[in-house]
Write a protein that holds these residues in place. Structure first.
Motif, PDB file in Angstrom:
ATOM      1  N   UNK A 316     -61.375  64.910  76.157  1.00 17.47           N
ATOM      2  CA  UNK A 316     -60.463  63.784  75.314  1.00 17.47           C
ATOM      3  C   UNK A 316     -59.634  63.261  76.704  1.00 17.47           C
ATOM      4  N   UNK A 317     -59.393  63.718  77.891  1.00 19.74           N
ATOM      5  CA  UNK A 317     -58.294  62.870  78.373  1.00 19.74           C
ATOM      6  C   UNK A 317     -58.806  61.313  79.151  1.00 19.74           C
ATOM      7  N   UNK A 318     -60.830  61.599  78.958  1.00 17.18           N
ATOM      8  CA  UNK A 318     -60.667  60.199  79.073  1.00 17.18           C
ATOM      9  C   UNK A 318     -60.177  59.055  78.713  1.00 17.18           C
ATOM     10  N   UNK A 319     -59.763  57.949  80.579  1.00  7.37           N
ATOM     11  CA  UNK A 319     -59.532  57.013  79.604  1.00  7.37           C
ATOM     12  C   UNK A 319     -60.572  55.954  79.935  1.00  7.37           C
ATOM     13  N   UNK A 320     -59.959  54.897  79.415  1.00  7.68           N
ATOM     14  CA  UNK A 320     -61.102  53.344  79.314  1.00  7.68           C
ATOM     15  C   UNK A 320     -61.912  52.602  80.717  1.00  7.68           C
TER      16      UNK A 320
END
Length: 512
Positions: A316-320
């Motif tokens: 869920x916290x994976x950034x671009x």
């Protein structure tokens, strides 16, 4: 393209190595035929050897590779644009290939036009073509072209003997091969020197063989000095070369002693050094299980096993930037096209919806998840040996069946710890704020951990699209499972109706 440029770099190193040995140790010797074979082996080796790879195995304990990060704001999530030097280099290299390939093609067309517009005379397996142009005599495969007006009978006899040697020993093949090599290695300055020395050595061979058929060595040398003309093409064997002095020197040089042939073997340790430096791949094998801590705030976990399997875990916290890292790694290292789309985030910048499409030469794979709440982590698995791609719920996710080896212990509550082996490697599973109860069941030396409640009821279980039971799920052998997926909330109800309010576990069995 990056893979090809790496191959080109290795091929250039090999060709330069062969040229270095020839230039420093062999070019002054009179082993012309052996030198020819050495130079040809250098070309073939530079083409093929980069494909050969050796493997060394290294055993390590508990390797974990985390790319950690924190949720970024919208402004922080913008990736700065940088120059793609690989792309720029590829474009420039490609333009060079196009130019030199066009040049080579025009030479062939010009030669074909010349040969087609003149009548040939066949004798003793040779095709003789007499022309009126002021060009140097040359041979191309079994065709010899010359202008009889430019030479006396004696000179012409010596010239034809020289060109017949080129034809009989198939020197045209050497020239075509080195010209094609030069097209792809035009950026390598040693490739140009390699071509020049190979052509010179072919002339040395023809001069030596021709002079052995003549009564006067002096007359042959005078012919070389007396007659000059324009070379027709770099892909033909010309009698007159610009370096006439070198040819005369080699004609009068005393034959080299055979004991000097040991110098050729110098190339062997250099090739071994190349293989050890550039073509040895280290395979890491794990001695024990890996410790995975779900409470750690990793955004992407990238882990490669035995040089064949590479995994990307997205949460869920994976950034671009994290997603682009996955995309670029799969594209640049494994030639896979990856597209992340339909990404939605909540106010905390956590992913709630995402779609993944992956395509390769062998097919396509896609995966989509959409929730009102932050997504559970999922894993992208690529087998570089078989080319197989899998996408499914992450093994770090406590909301679906997970398999571990050896005996295990469990306890109720927010987290579950599974201890394995003497060193008690821990597998920690967390379900956020939910207080689920976990059960541990062992079947066929495999341990299954799954949720059983504090919720209103148990999730539905579907195996290969057919509704099943927990008991049937426990009987499954983990080696037969291809993919597991968990749906909950609105996603589950939308697909399976109200009966799926407690969630759904979907299991896909490998096809035999």
């Amino acid at each position: 393209m990056e893979t090809f440029l790496i191959y080109l770099f290795k091929a250039s190193i090999l060709l330069s190595t062969f040229y270095g040995v020839y230039f420093l140790l062999l070019r002054k010797d009179t082993f012309f035929t052996i030198n020819r074979h050495f130079l040809l082996v250098g070309i073939i080796t530079s083409i093929l050897l980069p494909f050969i790879e050796f493997t060394t195995i290294k055993f390590i304990e508990n390797p974990v590779f985390y790319i950690k990060g924190t949720p970024l704001s919208a402004s922080e999530n913008v990736i700065p644009e940088t120059l793609n030097w690989w792309l720029i280099g590829s474009i420039l290299y490609g333009l060079g290939i196009l130019i030199f390939l066009s040049r080579f093609g025009l030479q062939l067309l010009s030669l074909k036009k010349l040969l087609a517009h003149h009548q040939s005379r066949k004798k003793d397996g040779f095709n003789f073509i007499e022309v009126a142009q002021d060009i140097a005599p040359f041979s191309f495969f079994n065709t010899i072209v010359y202008n009889p007006v430019l030479h006396s009978r004696e000179e012409l006899d010596m010239i034809l003997k020289h060109e017949k040697i080129h034809v009989q020993q198939f020197h045209t093949l050497d020239l075509i091969l080195v010209n094609l090599l030069l097209i792809f290695q035009w950026v390598n300055p040693f490739a140009w020197l390699y071509k020049k020395n190979l052509e010179q050595n072919l002339e040395f061979i023809a001069d030596r063989e021709a002079i052995n058929q003549m009564t006067s060595r002096k007359e042959y040398q005078l012919t070389l000095l007396k007659v000059s003309s324009n070379n027709y093409s770099t892909i033909t064997n010309n009698f007159y070369q610009s370096l006439i002095k070198k040819r005369i020197v080699m004609l009068n040089k005393q034959s080299s002693q055979s004991k000097k042939l040991w110098k050729i073997t110098v190339i062997l340790p250099l090739l071994s050094l190349f293989l050890w430096s550039f073509n040895t791949r280290e395979v890491v094998r794990v001695k024990q299980d890996i410790k995975i801590d779900q409470n750690a705030s990793e955004n992407i976990v990238i882990q490669e096993k035995e040089g064949k399997i590479i995994e990307f875990i997205v949460d869920k916290s994976s950034s671009k930037e994290d997603l682009n890292k996955v995309k670029n790694t799969l594209k640049n290292d494994y030639s896979l096209e990856v597209k992340f789309s339909g990404i939605k985030r909540n106010d905390a910048h956590e992913i709630t919806s995402i779609k993944v499409d992956i395509s390769s030469k062998k097919g396509t794979t896609n995966y989509a998840i959409s929730n009102d709440t932050p997504i559970n982590s999922f894993v992208i698995i690529y087998n570089s040996e078989t080319g197989k791609i899998e996408i499914g719920q992450s093994r770090n996710n406590s909301n679906y069946v997970w398999v571990v080896d050896k005996d295990s212990k469990s306890k109720k509550g927010k987290t579950m710890k599974i201890h394995t082996g003497d060193k008690k490697n821990e597998y920690i599973f967390s379900d956020g704020d939910h207080k689920d109860i976990y059960e541990i069941h062992t079947n066929d030396n495999k341990t299954f951990a799954y949720i059983t409640g504090d919720r209103d009821g148990e999730p539905l279980i579907y195996i290969d699209g057919k509704k099943s039971t927990k008991k049937e799920m426990e009987k499954l052998n983990s080696d037969t499972i291809e993919m597991m997926n968990v749906l909950k909330g609105k996603s589950a109800i939308k697909k399976y109706g109200d009966k799926a309010k407690n969630g759904v576990i979907e299991i896909i069995i490998k096809k035999s």
